[in-house]
Scaffold this motif. Structure first.
Motif, PDB file in Angstrom:
ATOM      1  N   HIS A 380      -2.694 -13.021 -14.330  1.00 58.55           N
ATOM      2  CA  HIS A 380      -1.259 -13.245 -14.300  1.00 58.55           C
ATOM      3  C   HIS A 380      -0.692 -12.826 -13.014  1.00 58.55           C
ATOM      4  N   ALA A 381      -1.827 -13.191 -12.130  1.00 59.97           N
ATOM      5  CA  ALA A 381      -1.688 -12.402 -10.832  1.00 59.97           C
ATOM      6  C   ALA A 381      -0.864 -13.092  -9.665  1.00 59.97           C
ATOM      7  N   ASN A 382       0.004 -13.870 -10.063  1.00 54.97           N
ATOM      8  CA  ASN A 382       0.995 -14.529  -9.216  1.00 54.97           C
ATOM      9  C   ASN A 382       1.416 -14.108  -7.851  1.00 54.97           C
ATOM     10  N   GLU A 383       1.524 -12.636  -7.884  1.00 55.37           N
ATOM     11  CA  GLU A 383       2.236 -12.083  -6.629  1.00 55.37           C
ATOM     12  C   GLU A 383       0.697 -11.585  -5.902  1.00 55.37           C
ATOM     13  N   LEU A 384      -0.221 -11.396  -6.122  1.00 58.27           N
ATOM     14  CA  LEU A 384      -1.705 -10.950  -5.585  1.00 58.27           C
ATOM     15  C   LEU A 384      -2.134 -12.385  -4.943  1.00 58.27           C
ATOM     16  N   LEU A 385      -1.756 -13.657  -5.438  1.00 55.61           N
ATOM     17  CA  LEU A 385      -2.727 -14.633  -4.917  1.00 55.61           C
ATOM     18  C   LEU A 385      -2.492 -15.087  -3.772  1.00 55.61           C
ATOM     19  N   PRO A 386      -1.181 -15.148  -2.932  1.00 58.94           N
ATOM     20  CA  PRO A 386      -0.854 -15.368  -1.599  1.00 58.94           C
ATOM     21  C   PRO A 386      -1.371 -14.236  -0.227  1.00 58.94           C
ATOM     22  N   LEU A 387      -1.856 -13.207  -1.121  1.00 56.62           N
ATOM     23  CA  LEU A 387      -1.897 -12.166   0.060  1.00 56.62           C
ATOM     24  C   LEU A 387      -3.252 -12.284   0.632  1.00 56.62           C
ATOM     25  N   ASN A 388      -3.378 -11.941   1.879  1.00 57.80           N
ATOM     26  CA  ASN A 388      -4.600 -11.918   2.595  1.00 57.80           C
ATOM     27  C   ASN A 388      -5.542 -10.818   2.001  1.00 57.80           C
ATOM     28  N   ASP A 389      -6.800 -10.518   2.175  1.00 56.57           N
ATOM     29  CA  ASP A 389      -7.658  -9.833   1.751  1.00 56.57           C
ATOM     30  C   ASP A 389      -7.462  -8.389   1.933  1.00 56.57           C
ATOM     31  N   GLU A 390      -6.869  -7.959   2.991  1.00 54.21           N
ATOM     32  CA  GLU A 390      -6.633  -6.836   3.605  1.00 54.21           C
ATOM     33  C   GLU A 390      -5.288  -5.998   2.600  1.00 54.21           C
ATOM     34  N   LEU A 391      -4.415  -7.122   2.501  1.00 50.61           N
ATOM     35  CA  LEU A 391      -3.252  -6.692   1.577  1.00 50.61           C
ATOM     36  C   LEU A 391      -3.838  -6.449   0.142  1.00 50.61           C
ATOM     37  N   VAL A 392      -4.463  -7.460  -0.326  1.00 52.44           N
ATOM     38  CA  VAL A 392      -4.893  -7.348  -1.654  1.00 52.44           C
ATOM     39  C   VAL A 392      -5.646  -6.174  -1.967  1.00 52.44           C
ATOM     40  N   THR A 393      -6.524  -5.772  -0.962  1.00 47.85           N
ATOM     41  CA  THR A 393      -7.270  -4.540  -1.132  1.00 47.85           C
ATOM     42  C   THR A 393      -6.432  -3.382  -1.168  1.00 47.85           C
ATOM     43  N   GLU A 394      -5.412  -3.344  -0.386  1.00 53.23           N
ATOM     44  CA  GLU A 394      -4.329  -2.064  -0.115  1.00 53.23           C
ATOM     45  C   GLU A 394      -3.494  -2.038  -1.538  1.00 53.23           C
ATOM     46  N   LYS A 395      -3.232  -3.032  -2.161  1.00 51.16           N
ATOM     47  CA  LYS A 395      -2.494  -2.980  -3.157  1.00 51.16           C
ATOM     48  C   LYS A 395      -3.529  -2.686  -4.428  1.00 51.16           C
ATOM     49  N   VAL A 396      -4.575  -3.005  -4.362  1.00 55.27           N
ATOM     50  CA  VAL A 396      -5.580  -2.928  -5.647  1.00 55.27           C
ATOM     51  C   VAL A 396      -5.958  -1.243  -5.845  1.00 55.27           C
ATOM     52  N   ILE A 397      -6.104  -0.762  -4.461  1.00 56.38           N
ATOM     53  CA  ILE A 397      -6.519   0.704  -4.446  1.00 56.38           C
ATOM     54  C   ILE A 397      -5.417   1.385  -4.926  1.00 56.38           C
ATOM     55  N   SER A 398      -3.966   0.947  -4.606  1.00 55.40           N
ATOM     56  CA  SER A 398      -3.035   1.790  -5.013  1.00 55.40           C
ATOM     57  C   SER A 398      -2.898   1.762  -6.515  1.00 55.40           C
ATOM     58  N   TYR A 399      -3.091   0.375  -7.143  1.00 52.85           N
ATOM     59  CA  TYR A 399      -2.760   0.255  -8.558  1.00 52.85           C
ATOM     60  C   TYR A 399      -3.878   1.258  -9.297  1.00 52.85           C
ATOM     61  N   LEU A 400      -5.113   0.974  -8.787  1.00 54.59           N
ATOM     62  CA  LEU A 400      -6.591   1.507  -9.599  1.00 54.59           C
ATOM     63  C   LEU A 400      -6.303   3.324  -9.373  1.00 54.59           C
ATOM     64  N   SER A 401      -5.823   3.603  -8.416  1.00 55.12           N
ATOM     65  CA  SER A 401      -5.727   5.090  -8.386  1.00 55.12           C
ATOM     66  C   SER A 401      -4.786   5.935  -9.474  1.00 55.12           C
ATOM     67  N   LYS A 402      -4.121   5.135 -10.175  1.00 55.86           N
ATOM     68  CA  LYS A 402      -3.239   5.657 -11.353  1.00 55.86           C
ATOM     69  C   LYS A 402      -4.351   5.996 -12.396  1.00 55.86           C
ATOM     70  N   TYR A 403      -5.394   5.343 -12.376  1.00 53.81           N
ATOM     71  CA  TYR A 403      -6.577   5.565 -13.402  1.00 53.81           C
ATOM     72  C   TYR A 403      -7.811   6.134 -12.956  1.00 53.81           C
ATOM     73  N   ILE A 404      -8.139   5.880 -11.687  1.00 51.33           N
ATOM     74  CA  ILE A 404      -9.325   6.503 -11.301  1.00 51.33           C
ATOM     75  C   ILE A 404      -9.053   7.689 -10.417  1.00 51.33           C
ATOM     76  N   ASN A 405      -9.502   8.924 -10.654  1.00 49.06           N
ATOM     77  CA  ASN A 405      -9.282  10.219  -9.827  1.00 49.06           C
ATOM     78  C   ASN A 405     -10.101   9.920  -8.426  1.00 49.06           C
ATOM     79  N   ASP A 406      -9.703  10.355  -7.463  1.00 50.71           N
ATOM     80  CA  ASP A 406     -10.310  10.502  -6.169  1.00 50.71           C
ATOM     81  C   ASP A 406     -10.640   8.976  -5.491  1.00 50.71           C
TER      82      ASP A 406
END
Length: 522
Positions: A380-406
């Motif tokens: 259900h990744a409607n909001e990620l779909l149009p972003l370029n690779d750099e923006l997707v990576t930036e957002k993903v790191i921010s999201y996953l940091s909530k669950y993966i330490n360091d």
């Protein structure tokens, strides 16, 4: 694997014509042909046999399409598989897929192919926006308790109190409104069932139909304690399963044609039967057709097809919807501890969910890597779909940091971003009435896929594969050649659950006899 003889069954839609033909034909030769898939008459040359083979075109090369082609090739048909250009395995080659304990038909196929694509049964975890909620053990390794006590007792709930867990006991129905109706606690819904559905049905729970929610939850978590045990491919599904499967099909004479988008079907006005499959300027003559593509691909075909757009059953498909998927594979510059090989997460912004996979544990090619390699699949990744690779990576790191330490302290040294618009089926409320059955108004055109209505009871990849086998059986029945594929049924309910279901049915029968009972909404 369980003893196959105990589990084999014939699919329930078969006509009496077929069973009579196989069992009571007066011609020994015809019986042999039907049972052995065309017979082995040594008086005919190979060329004559080739000419006599009936032609079947299978549209789609995922679990459903290859499943149909697999059985039809074994029955001696001239089979051609048309892939629409998304690659072998489409529409099922997106992201990393789990293979749960009740996938008996897929496991049987893997045994038949003599391949070993899977990891051992794997621990997993589930996170909400508040953090770790559940750790799932390997249930087969624990004492087996009656359903659903084993799931409630053995599952390691990190924060959910017992009183909230007990509110799940009445849940033999689902969907957000039904969760409320059956007294499910707010916390159980928000922290456990909501995130589970976001990654299981690929959309927020309130956007999923009650029937789909019930079916998935019961099939994987409520029916039997061990059903939630999961294994993964030791590489991509395409590498470990689809590629060796395709080689096996080619060895049986199956023709695999890639980048062939179906644009129309020609049919005989008198018989109503499909005579040709049209791919642009090319046509393929057929005796039968199996269409095994995703909803979005079929919708595109319907809009182009003069034959399909005039049929109500196909026009209804235009009301269905797909779900966007974005897959993100990251190579980090150091080792980062990922809690479990598979981690389902939801609660970012109540819109999408994702699953995080530790590829150093799951995939053979990364087991000896000195740095962390992970994949996160977003549904259900409607909001990620149009972003370029750099923006997707930036957002993903921010999201996953909530669950993966360091994770934020690590650097991304390489990445692979996959974008798959409308690729997965959206089982939204009311979608059932637009979905198709396996047979169509064209006598020789049959459907397969995870969105096709079937009585089997399975879900996800297993459902796709089973509907492929069922479509093959419909072809066998229609063309009156070959034997039926054997479909392993879903494991029966435990005795106490079946007793409760029988009691419920009896109560409903009694209530239905009460005067004016039909006046009220049931």
């Amino acid at each position: 694997m369980l003893a196959m003889s105990k589990w084999f069954t014939l699919t329930p839609f078969m006509s009496n014509r077929f069973s009579k033909r196989v069992g009571f034909s007066n011609s020994p030769g015809s019986v042999r042909a039907h049972v052995n898939g065309g017979g082995d008459d040594t008086n005919n040359s190979e060329n004559n046999d080739k000419k006599k083979k009936k032609k079947v075109v299978v549209v789609g090369s995922g679990w459903a399409g290859l499943g149909a082609a697999h059985h039809l090739c074994k029955q001696g048909f001239d089979v051609t598989v048309l892939d629409g250009g998304d690659g072998i395995g489409s529409p099922d080659n997106v992201g990393i897929q789990g293979f749960w304990y009740p996938y008996k038909n897929i496991f049987s196929l893997v045994d038949e192919l003599a391949i070993k694509p899977f990891t051992s049964w794997t621990r997993s975890a589930q996170y909400s926006g508040k953090g770790l909620e559940v750790e799932f053990p390997v249930y087969q390794e624990l004492p087996q308790l009656p359903t659903p006590l084993g799931t409630l007792y053995h599952t390691q709930f990190v924060r959910l109190p017992l009183v909230d867990r007990l509110t799940s006991l009445p849940l033999m129905a689902a969907g957000k409104e039904l969760f409320k109706r059956f007294g499910c606690s707010e916390r159980l819904y928000q922290d456990i069932f909501g995130p589970l559905l976001q990654v299981g049905l690929f959309a927020p729970a309130e956007q999923c139909s009650a029937a789909a929610t019930l079916g998935l939850l019961y099939y994987l978590t409520l029916a039997h304690q061990k059903h939630f045990d999961v294994a993964f491919c030791r590489g991509t599904t395409k590498q470990k399963i689809f590629e060796p499967w395709v080689e096996s099909l080619k060895a049986k004479g199956c023709e695999m044609l890639e980048d062939k988008k179906v644009t129309d079907f020609n049919f005989d006005e008198e018989t109503g039967c499909i005579t040709e499959v049209v791919c642009g300027n090319e046509t393929y003559s057929v005796d039968a057709v199996v269409v095994a593509v995703g909803i979005t691909t079929l919708q595109e075909t319907i809009k182009k097809s003069a034959a399909l757009c005039k049929r109500e059953e196909f026009l209804k498909v235009l009301n269905l919807a797909g779900i966007d998927v974005v897959t993100v594979k990251l190579w980090l510059d150091r080792k980062v501890a990922i809690p479990n090989p598979s981690n389902a997460c939801a609660g970012f912004d109540d819109l999408f969910g994702c699953t995080i996979f530790d590829l150093n544990v799951i995939h053979d090619e990364h087991k000896d890597d000195t740095e962390t390699v992970l994949e996160a699949d977003f549904y259900h990744a409607n909001e990620l779909l149009p972003l370029n690779d750099e923006l997707v990576t930036e957002k993903v790191i921010s999201y996953l940091s909530k669950y993966i330490n360091d994770l934020e302290s690590a650097c991304v040294v390489a990445k692979e971003i996959g974008r798959f618009p409308k690729r997965l089926t959206h089982f939204f409320p009311g979608s059932y009435k637009y979905m198709m059955r396996g047979s169509t108004s064209f006598p020789n055109l049959f459907m397969a896929g995870d969105w096709i209505i079937t009585r089997h009871g399975s879900w996800l990849q297993e459902k796709s594969y089973v509907t492929g086998l069922e479509a093959a059986n419909r072809v066998v029945d229609y063309l009156e050649e070959g034997s039926l594929a054997k479909v392993i049924p879903v494991e029966e309910d435990e005795p106490h659950i079946e007793a409760l279901r029988s009691l419920n049915r009896r109560l409903n029968e009694i209530i239905s006899q009460v005067p004016l009972s039909s006046y009220f909404l049931q």
